[in-house]
Design a protein around this motif. Structure first.
Motif, PDB file in Angstrom:
ATOM      1  N   UNK A  74     -35.913  27.634  46.036  1.00 54.89           N
ATOM      2  CA  UNK A  74     -34.820  27.060  46.814  1.00 54.89           C
ATOM      3  C   UNK A  74     -35.191  27.034  48.290  1.00 54.89           C
ATOM      4  N   UNK A  75     -34.390  26.366  49.087  1.00 55.64           N
ATOM      5  CA  UNK A  75     -34.601  26.301  50.534  1.00 55.64           C
ATOM      6  C   UNK A  75     -33.628  27.281  51.196  1.00 55.64           C
ATOM      7  N   UNK A  76     -34.168  28.310  51.827  1.00 60.14           N
ATOM      8  CA  UNK A  76     -33.343  29.341  52.453  1.00 60.14           C
ATOM      9  C   UNK A  76     -32.652  28.777  53.687  1.00 60.14           C
ATOM     10  N   UNK A  77     -31.352  29.042  53.819  1.00 61.20           N
ATOM     11  CA  UNK A  77     -30.609  28.525  54.984  1.00 61.20           C
ATOM     12  C   UNK A  77     -30.001  29.659  55.806  1.00 61.20           C
ATOM     13  N   UNK A  78     -30.349  30.900  55.474  1.00 59.47           N
ATOM     14  CA  UNK A  78     -29.830  32.044  56.217  1.00 59.47           C
ATOM     15  C   UNK A  78     -28.606  32.642  55.554  1.00 59.47           C
ATOM     16  N   UNK A  79     -28.276  33.874  55.951  1.00 62.38           N
ATOM     17  CA  UNK A  79     -27.077  34.536  55.441  1.00 62.38           C
ATOM     18  C   UNK A  79     -27.092  34.798  53.956  1.00 62.38           C
ATOM     19  N   UNK A  80     -28.279  34.948  53.367  1.00 62.20           N
ATOM     20  CA  UNK A  80     -28.375  35.208  51.939  1.00 62.20           C
ATOM     21  C   UNK A  80     -28.068  33.993  51.080  1.00 62.20           C
ATOM     22  N   UNK A  81     -28.129  32.789  51.676  1.00 61.68           N
ATOM     23  CA  UNK A  81     -27.826  31.549  50.969  1.00 61.68           C
ATOM     24  C   UNK A  81     -29.049  30.647  50.889  1.00 61.68           C
ATOM     25  N   UNK A  82     -29.044  29.776  49.898  1.00 62.33           N
ATOM     26  CA  UNK A  82     -30.100  28.774  49.756  1.00 62.33           C
ATOM     27  C   UNK A  82     -29.482  27.481  49.227  1.00 62.33           C
TER      28      UNK A  82
END
Length: 284
Positions: free
Chosen positions: A249-257
């Motif tokens: 996945x593509x990481x977007x910060x804050x433990x999210x992708x």
């Protein structure tokens, strides 16, 4: 007598044509000879930004590379209106900023030998920007707009972007076959992307070229390096080990992708914890 006159007239016309051709050839040769010797765009001899009005071997190299990519401009080392138009056309067709300035990203895309610098823009990477745009249903190259479904093997054709799901690819996928039987989301032939097909598409848009190619997760992890402190735009891989990753996945910060998770879903934002066993974060 009339025949002799006609022959003489034809001889004069032929001689004139040959002479004119010679003049044209001489002029073309002269232009080619006057062009500065080409200089590799990414070398220290070329300025960071090559732009309109410049005359140099860097421009000669630029013109030759543009012609290899479909332009039809004179190679004379002069960055004039025709070269400017060709640069903008190339940038537009490769997901680059269309400003007519040949900076690091355009150089790297044209040169094809070096890795362009990480894309940035507005405090957030272009990788994340494109991932978010696709998630929201925005039309991008290769997609007319709307939510993008997950599909087994989608996104792995010759060009990046959604392509028909193939349930039988890579040993087959039962979830894909089940979706096909019920004609639900992710069925065989549906235009879609799988996890690595999505990553390939986003990175090609951000970098202006197909940096990962049609490979799956194993090929992608091999072209990146692991980082201990992930940043938005990095890739996050899941699976038993780095030798055989099963999801990306593509990481977007804050433990999210943002990822294409599985059959029956669309490209969406997920918690990193939903991806399975974490291998690590990797940077291109």
């Amino acid at each position: 007598m009339k025949l002799r006159r006609r022959i003489a007239r034809l001889e004069i016309i032929a001689a004139t044509a040959v002479a004119l051709a010679g003049v044209g050839l001489a002029a073309g040769t002269a232009n080619a000879a006057s062009a500065p010797a080409p200089i590799k765009l990414t070398s220290a001899q070329c300025p960071a930004d090559i732009s309109s009005g410049q005359h140099s071997g860097c421009v000669t190299e630029l013109q030759e590379l543009l012609n290899k990519n479909g332009a039809h401009i004179a190679v004379d080392g002069d960055f004039g209106p025709a070269t400017l138009a060709a640069v903008k056309s190339y940038q537009s067709g490769h997901g680059l900023s269309v400003d007519g300035i040949v900076g690091p990203d355009t150089k790297a895309a044209l040169d094809g030998t070096g890795t362009p610098p990480p894309p940035t823009g507005g405090g957030q990477s272009k990788v994340v920007d494109f991932a978010r745009a696709i998630e929201s249903g925005k039309a991008e190259r290769g997609w007319g707009g709307g939510r993008v479904p997950y599909g087994w093997d989608g996104g792995h054709t010759a060009s990046p972007g959604p392509s028909p799901a193939d349930c039988a690819a890579d040993g087959g996928d039962q979830a894909c076959f089940n979706a096909t039987a019920h004609h639900t989301l992710g069925h065989n032939g549906q235009i879609s992307v799988d996890c690595s097909g999505f990553v390939r598409w986003v990175y090609s848009l951000a970098y202006g070229r197909d940096v990962f190619g049609p490979d799956g997760t194993s090929g992608q992890i091999a072209k990146t390096h692991r980082v201990s402190s992930p940043a938005a735009g990095d890739l996050v891989f899941f699976g038993t080990n780095a030798g055989s990753p099963e999801h990306v996945g593509i990481y977007i910060g804050g433990g999210k992708m943002i990822d294409a998770l599985d059959t029956g879903t669309y490209v969406e934002t997920d918690s990193v914890s939903t991806g399975g066993r974490l291998i690590g974060y990797y940077r291109y």
